[in-house]
Structure formats: structure tokens, C-alpha cells
Design a protein around this motif. Structure first.
Motif, PDB file in Angstrom:
ATOM      1  N   CYS A   1      29.123  12.995 -14.943  1.00  0.00           N
ATOM      2  CA  CYS A   1      28.103  13.824 -14.300  1.00  0.00           C
ATOM      3  C   CYS A   1      26.963  14.056 -15.292  1.00  0.00           C
ATOM      4  O   CYS A   1      27.194  14.344 -16.467  1.00  0.00           O
ATOM      5  CB  CYS A   1      28.696  15.156 -13.858  1.00  0.00           C
TER       6      CYS A   1
ATOM      7  N   CYS B   1      27.644  15.344  -7.313  1.00  0.00           N
ATOM      8  CA  CYS B   1      28.893  15.814  -7.929  1.00  0.00           C
ATOM      9  C   CYS B   1      29.621  16.769  -6.986  1.00  0.00           C
ATOM     10  O   CYS B   1      29.011  17.677  -6.427  1.00  0.00           O
ATOM     11  CB  CYS B   1      28.567  16.520  -9.235  1.00  0.00           C
TER      12      CYS B   1
ATOM     13  N   CYS C   1      28.020  20.985 -16.235  1.00  0.00           N
ATOM     14  CA  CYS C   1      29.064  20.744 -15.227  1.00  0.00           C
ATOM     15  C   CYS C   1      30.457  20.918 -15.832  1.00  0.00           C
ATOM     16  O   CYS C   1      30.713  20.478 -16.955  1.00  0.00           O
ATOM     17  CB  CYS C   1      28.929  19.331 -14.662  1.00  0.00           C
TER      18      CYS C   1
ATOM     19  N   THR D   1      33.032  19.343 -15.319  1.00  0.00           N
ATOM     20  CA  THR D   1      33.686  18.066 -15.656  1.00  0.00           C
ATOM     21  C   THR D   1      33.324  17.566 -17.055  1.00  0.00           C
ATOM     22  O   THR D   1      34.000  16.700 -17.590  1.00  0.00           O
ATOM     23  CB  THR D   1      33.322  16.947 -14.648  1.00  0.00           C
TER      24      THR D   1
ATOM     25  N   CYS E   1      29.598  20.468  -9.430  1.00  0.00           N
ATOM     26  CA  CYS E   1      28.369  21.234  -9.693  1.00  0.00           C
ATOM     27  C   CYS E   1      27.308  20.999  -8.615  1.00  0.00           C
ATOM     28  O   CYS E   1      26.284  21.666  -8.603  1.00  0.00           O
ATOM     29  CB  CYS E   1      27.809  20.900 -11.072  1.00  0.00           C
TER      30      CYS E   1
HETATM   31 ZN   LIG Z   1      28.810  17.846 -11.960  1.00  0.00          ZN
END
Ligand SMILES: [Zn+2]
Lengths: 154, 303
Positions: free
Chosen positions: A104, A137, A109, A111, A140
Motif C-alpha cells: 500500500c 486498499c 496504512c 499494513t 486504509c
Molecule cells: Zn492501505
């Protein structure tokens, strides 16, 4: 360039030259010291202007690899060869979702800070070149564009 | 029963939004409903936000449930490096619902995938804060008596302000006309304007606040944050251009209300506070009813 026929394996054709090295990374061909392969690029192509092609002996594409190739080369064809004959000629299809593999772009984010596998919804890119996609994503909700290919880490 | 979380305002259909507004009104008129007696709600504030936490805890207490949780992750296992996955996997066993705030975007969505119980997102970084949106919508409906056919002005940081984006998303279910007032560098992003175009909703973009409020039903003010500017001089100039003062309200509709998600940092002069158009402090009270509605709805206590 003359490329010889292969007996068994895969021919990925109609790759935009700009996407060639991304596909090499996706398939891990840059680290492959086992399969015989021929890679040609900036070849003449009536339809595309110029194209790249990858021929690999005794190596076949998994479904997730085809999904990933589609993100960068939505016009590519993946041909499966057995006994010198094309047994399957397959257009790649841009998947609706993609899990893992792409990072991402949003530095905030979750992740990018926690051990969470990324997941994206593939959305059409407004105003971008035809066939180009963007990824939204799941976590987010931000859009990732110009994503690179990274070797599979999951 | 299927577990249902509230992470983003887009998780709700128009019908669900309307139902939640109805429930919020019901709670406002019947505040002493101990519908959650014997239940436990966890409020996990990985990032501190006293105002939001107290509003949720007030809602939970009014419903008769008990609150567990933390207001700051500093003294918890999180500060020792525990993953969000593990924290949520443990706490989900202690409670019937989780309210969480986290500085990372997407943290609440991820937690809702890990938890066995419903999760309410009380803010995930700059991403979503759906209970704020619901209370904004409730405040608009309550003060105007309707949601269709309103002219709504949004003022300030329209580029990065998550509250305005979510409110825009929610209001786009209704026949709303928007007026966006911001400095050029903080304009409403194209993707949001495109959504309004798709829905056939009208909007106008202006650079000036003064003199443009006469036809408005709601003026929604937001903070302009210093971090958004590379040049501090530019920030000072811009900040002062979007300050609402009492004398600017002359000529506006009697029913017009000024909303603000709070805290303010000077974009509404204090002389506006006693003006009948000011609604931002009452607005916070609506947050309690909106949060009671969300919690009961997700737990299936009120359908
Ligand atoms: Zn994200």
C-alpha cells in the motif's frame, strides 16, 4: 529476432516493453537458474507498435501469477505449450481483488506497520491510459497507483 | 446473529443511516434506557482522544453497560510491542463490543476481521470516524427538520479533512446542494466532486467566506492545520481569511446553524458562541445519542 519454438512450457506474448521487467520480477525469472528461457523486447508488433515476449521451457504460470501479470500487462497472452503445440491460449484478466504482493502506498496504512497481508480492490483508473488500473486498499481505503512488483513475501 | 461492525460511513446504506438517525432521536427523547444491563463494552484508545472517549463512555453508561479499556496505549502490552492482532484477539474475549481509536489508517477494519465481537471505529488516523458523521447528520436533521433540499456550506481544509469527506458521502444520499469554501491549496479533491457529479448533485467552489452565507441552511466549519503548509507565512494568511466572526452573520437565514467537529483553534471567533446560529456545543450532545444508537444497532438490541 527469431525465437525458436519450445517443446513444453509457456509463452507470454503481447507484453508492453515497459512492463517486461515487472513481469520478470513477478515470475521470479531474475532468480531462476534452472529453466531455459528466451526474452525478447522492443519487437515489432502490428497491434501494439512494439512488444516484449517471454518463452520459458518447462515452466507454467500459476493462476495468481496470471492475475499479477494482468495488473501490469492487461493485454498479454499466456500460451501453454505441450509437444510444440499451443494447448491453451489465454488472455489475462484483470482480477477484481488482489491479495498480498502489492504494498500500500499510504505510509500511515496499518499494513505497513503491522504483520497484515495487503488486500486491494482493483478499480479503473480515471483519466489514465486505457487498461491501466489503480488499487484501493481494503484497510486504509486509499488508492495505490504506479505500484511496483515486489517478490512474494507472504 | 451475524457480527456487524461500523468502520466506515460507506458501510451503511441510506436506509440504515435513516434508521440510526431515528434511533438517535428515540434515545434523545428516552435517555434512561438501560438496554445493555450486564454487558461489557471495551473502549480501546491506542491513540488518546478524551472527547471522543468520554462521549462513547457516556453513551455506554447511559445504556447500563460496564466499560473496560484504556485511554492511552502507553501503559499496556501494546507499548511492549504486542501486535494489534494479539491485543484484539485477547480483548475480544472480555467484552460484547469494541470501540477503538488508532493512529494507523485501516486499523479498525483489520481489528474487525480479527475480533469475534462488533467493532466501532472511533477514528483510524486520517481515514474514518463514522460516529462523528452520524452525529453531524443527526444535528443537521434535528435543526433543519429534514435532510433533503438543504444548502450546506463546508469551510476550511476540504482537502485533508476526513470529517467533511465522510459527511459529504453521507449527505450525498440526499438532495443536497453544496458550497465549498477553502483556500485554493485545500480544495475538495476531485474524486469527491466526481461522486457528486455522478449523483447529479450541485456544488459551487468559493474562496471567500464573508458575504456568501446568506442562502445557507448549514455552515460546517473545520480547522485549517498548520502542518498542511510548507510556508508558515502562507498559513497565517490563509488561517485569518477563514475566521467566522459574529458581524458576518448579519443577513443569514434565522434557521441557519453553524456546526464544527471541534476542537476549534480560532476559526470561529468566541463572539459567535452566544449567537443563536451557533450550534457546535449542542452538536456534541447529539454525539451521545448517535453513539447509543450505533452500539444498540450493532448489538441487535435495537433493530
Ligand atoms: Zn492501505
Amino acid at each position: 529476432m527469431e525465437v525458436r519454438l519450445i517443446e513444453n512450457g509457456t509463452v507470454i506474448d503481447h507484453i508492453p516493453p515497459a512492463a517486461l521487467f515487472k513481469i520478470i520480477t513477478i515470475m521470479g525469472l531474475d532468480r531462476d537458474t534452472e529453466h531455459r528461457m528466451t526474452i525478447g523486447t522492443n519487437l515489432e508488433s502490428g497491434r501494439m507498435g512494439s512488444k516484449a515476449i517471454i518463452k520459458i521451457t518447462d515452466r507454467y504460470c500459476a493462476a495468481h501469477e496470471i492475475d499479477r501479470i494482468a495488473l501490469f500487462a492487461p493485454e498479454a497472452r499466456v500460451n501453454t505449450i505441450r509437444d510444440f503445440a499451443v494447448v491453451e491460449k489465454r488472455r489475462v484478466e484483470v482480477p477484481a481483488r488482489i491479495e498480498g504482493f502489492v504494498k500500500c502506498a499510504n505510509p500511515m496504512c496499518v499494513t505497513n506497520h503491522q504483520p497484515v497481508q495487503t488486500a486491494f480492490e482493483v478499480v479503473a483508473e480515471d483519466g489514465g491510459p486505457a487498461g491501466k488500473v489503480a488499487l484501493r486498499c481494503r484497510y486504509c481505503e486509499k488508492i495505490t497507483r504506479d505500484f511496483g512488483a515486489k517478490p512474494d513475501t507472504y | 446473529m451475524d457480527k456487524r461492525s461500523l468502520i466506515s460511513i460507506t458501510d451503511l446504506s441510506k436506509e440504515e443511516l435513516l434508521r440510526l438517525l431515528e434511533l438517535a432521536a428515540w434515545f434523545e427523547n428516552n435517555p434512561g434506557q438501560r438496554l445493555l444491563e450486564g454487558r461489557v463494552v471495551a473502549t480501546l484508545f491506542f491513540e488518546p482522544s478524551t472527547r471522543t472517549r468520554l462521549s462513547f463512555e457516556s453513551a455506554i453508561n447511559r445504556l447500563g453497560a460496564r466499560v473496560i479499556g484504556f485511554s492511552d496505549a502507553a501503559n499496556t502490552s501494546v507499548s511492549k510491542g504486542e501486535t494489534l492482532h494479539d491485543t484484539i484477539s485477547v480483548i475480544t474475549n472480555y467484552c460484547d463490543l469494541i470501540v477503538m481509536r488508532h493512529s494507523l489508517e485501516g486499523a479498525a477494519r483489520y481489528a474487525s476481521e480479527v475480533a469475534r465481537v462488533p467493532v466501532v471505529n472511533a477514528g483510524d488516523g486520517a481515514n474514518q470516524h463514522p460516529s462523528q458523521t452520524l452525529l453531524d447528520l443527526y444535528s443537521i436533521q434535528k435543526t433543519q427538520g429534514r435532510l433533503d433540499g438543504l444548502r450546506i456550506m463546508m469551510v476550511g481544509d476540504l482537502k485533508y479533512g476526513r470529517t467533511v469527506h465522510s459527511l459529504l458521502e453521507a449527505l450525498s444520499h440526499f438532495d443536497t446542494e453544496f458550497v465549498f469554501v477553502s483556500p485554493p491549496e485545500l480544495r475538495m479533491p476531485d474524486e469527491h466532486k466526481r461522486r457528486l457529479d455522478e449523483k447529479g448533485l450541485k456544488y459551487t467552489e468559493l474562496a471567500e467566506l464573508e458575504g456568501n452565507m446568506d442562502e445557507m441552511d448549514v455552515v460546517y466549519m473545520t480547522r485549517i492545520q498548520k502542518e498542511r503548509f510548507n510556508d508558515p507565512m502562507e498559513y497565517e494568511r490563509v488561517k485569518n481569511a477563514y475566521v467566522l466572526r459574529r458581524e458576518m452573520l448579519r443577513g443569514t437565514r434565522d434557521t441557519m446553524k453553524i456546526l464544527h467537529p471541534l476542537p476549534r483553534v480560532g476559526e470561529i471567533a468566541t463572539d459567535v458562541d452566544t449567537d443563536p446560529h451557533a450550534y457546535y456545543f449542542q452538536q456534541t450532545r447529539n454525539g451521545v445519542w448517535a453513539r447509543m444508537a450505533i452500539i444498540c444497532y450493532l448489538l441487535g438490541v435495537k433493530k
